[in-house]
Scaffold this motif. Structure first.
Motif, PDB file in Angstrom:
ATOM      1  N   THR A   9      -2.306  -6.136  -2.006  1.00  0.00           N
ATOM      2  CA  THR A   9      -3.349  -5.803  -1.042  1.00  0.00           C
ATOM      3  C   THR A   9      -2.742  -5.793   0.353  1.00  0.00           C
ATOM      4  OG1 THR A   9      -5.015  -6.873  -2.423  1.00  0.00           O
ATOM      5  CG2 THR A   9      -5.616  -6.464  -0.147  1.00  0.00           C
TER       6      THR A   9
ATOM      7  N   ASN B 198      -5.536  -1.420  -1.852  1.00  0.00           N
ATOM      8  CA  ASN B 198      -5.482  -2.367  -2.959  1.00  0.00           C
ATOM      9  C   ASN B 198      -4.874  -1.680  -4.186  1.00  0.00           C
ATOM     10  OD1 ASN B 198      -5.929  -4.186  -5.032  1.00  0.00           O
ATOM     11  ND2 ASN B 198      -7.966  -4.752  -4.312  1.00  0.00           N
ATOM     12  N   THR B 199      -3.662  -2.099  -4.547  1.00  0.00           N
ATOM     13  CA  THR B 199      -2.973  -1.482  -5.689  1.00  0.00           C
ATOM     14  C   THR B 199      -3.449  -2.044  -7.025  1.00  0.00           C
ATOM     15  OG1 THR B 199      -1.147  -3.035  -5.544  1.00  0.00           O
ATOM     16  CG2 THR B 199      -0.913  -0.953  -4.353  1.00  0.00           C
ATOM     17  N   THR B 200      -4.257  -3.106  -6.995  1.00  0.00           N
ATOM     18  CA  THR B 200      -4.782  -3.649  -8.255  1.00  0.00           C
ATOM     19  C   THR B 200      -6.085  -2.971  -8.656  1.00  0.00           C
ATOM     20  OG1 THR B 200      -6.017  -5.447  -7.185  1.00  0.00           O
ATOM     21  CG2 THR B 200      -3.715  -5.887  -7.818  1.00  0.00           C
TER      22      THR B 200
ATOM     23  N   TYR C 158      -7.594   4.086  -7.881  1.00  0.00           N
ATOM     24  CA  TYR C 158      -8.317   5.117  -7.148  1.00  0.00           C
ATOM     25  C   TYR C 158      -9.238   5.853  -8.112  1.00  0.00           C
ATOM     26  CZ  TYR C 158      -8.936   9.763  -5.074  1.00  0.00           C
ATOM     27  OH  TYR C 158      -9.464  10.936  -4.610  1.00  0.00           O
TER      28      TYR C 158
ATOM     29  N   ARG D 131      -2.007   7.681   0.259  1.00  0.00           N
ATOM     30  CA  ARG D 131      -1.569   7.797  -1.140  1.00  0.00           C
ATOM     31  C   ARG D 131      -0.299   8.645  -1.309  1.00  0.00           C
ATOM     32  NH1 ARG D 131      -7.147   8.343  -1.978  1.00  0.00           N
ATOM     33  NH2 ARG D 131      -8.029   6.323  -2.475  1.00  0.00           N
TER      34      ARG D 131
ATOM     35  N   TRP E 189       1.458   3.328  -3.004  1.00  0.00           N
ATOM     36  CA  TRP E 189       0.003   3.358  -2.873  1.00  0.00           C
ATOM     37  C   TRP E 189      -0.624   4.579  -3.557  1.00  0.00           C
ATOM     38  CZ3 TRP E 189       0.310   2.436   3.107  1.00  0.00           C
ATOM     39  CH2 TRP E 189       0.723   1.115   3.351  1.00  0.00           C
TER      40      TRP E 189
ATOM     41  N   ALA F 224      -3.712   3.620  -5.527  1.00  0.00           N
ATOM     42  CA  ALA F 224      -4.471   2.497  -4.961  1.00  0.00           C
ATOM     43  C   ALA F 224      -5.846   2.919  -4.458  1.00  0.00           C
ATOM     44  CB  ALA F 224      -3.686   1.868  -3.819  1.00  0.00           C
TER      45      ALA F 224
END
Length: 155
Positions: A92, A113-115, A118, A135, A140, A143
């Motif tokens: 994050t 936030n990559t967890t 998208y 992106r 990312w 994300a």
């Protein structure tokens, strides 16, 4: 106001280069020079999202978490207050975005936030260009981007 890529690269790393790829490329018998090394302040652009140009990793991964944002007609800035995020890429990242042409009266605080994956918006809905620009950075690419309750700029 517009400026050339050469002027922007002169401001970013002290030499005027018209290309944003890493290193040197031979194209049709010509030698084209891009970004020679990693820089302190990076560059992300909407033109890469639309696949018009390729920005090299030197500009996408600067030593400081600061990116010049090139959105077709003008430049703005995006930065993180946490140092060294470009080296460790935490899951994050809190970013701040400023656009002088956006007549901002509020702070734009974004969270990448990559967890959280998208999710493609429904057809016909508007997506802030900054989401697409962020992106383009490989880390990312999938994300989620939250604007944390602020009104979305659509410049």
């Amino acid at each position: 106001q517009q400026s050339s890529q050469e002027l922007v690269s002169l401001l970013i790393f002290g030499k005027a280069f018209g290309n944003v790829f890493d290193g040197v490329k031979e194209v049709g018998g010509m030698t084209l020079r891009g970004t020679p090394h990693q820089v302190d302040v990076g560059l992300l652009t909407y033109q890469e999202y639309t696949r018009d140009i390729d920005v090299g990793s030197y500009l996408k991964n600067p030593t400081l978490p600061i990116w010049t944002i090139w959105n077709e007609s003008h430049y703005s800035i995006c930065f993180a207050t946490t140092p060294h995020i470009t080296h460790c890429d935490p899951p994050t990242v809190d970013l701040y975005y400023y656009d002088q042409l956006g007549a901002q009266d509020e702070e734009y605080h974004l969270t990448v936030n990559t967890t959280e994956a998208y999710v493609e918006p429904p057809p016909g809905s508007l997506t802030p260009f900054m989401d697409d620009i962020l992106r383009t950075r490989q880390q990312w690419a999938t994300a989620s981007v939250s604007w944390n309750g602020t009104d979305l700029p659509l410049l």
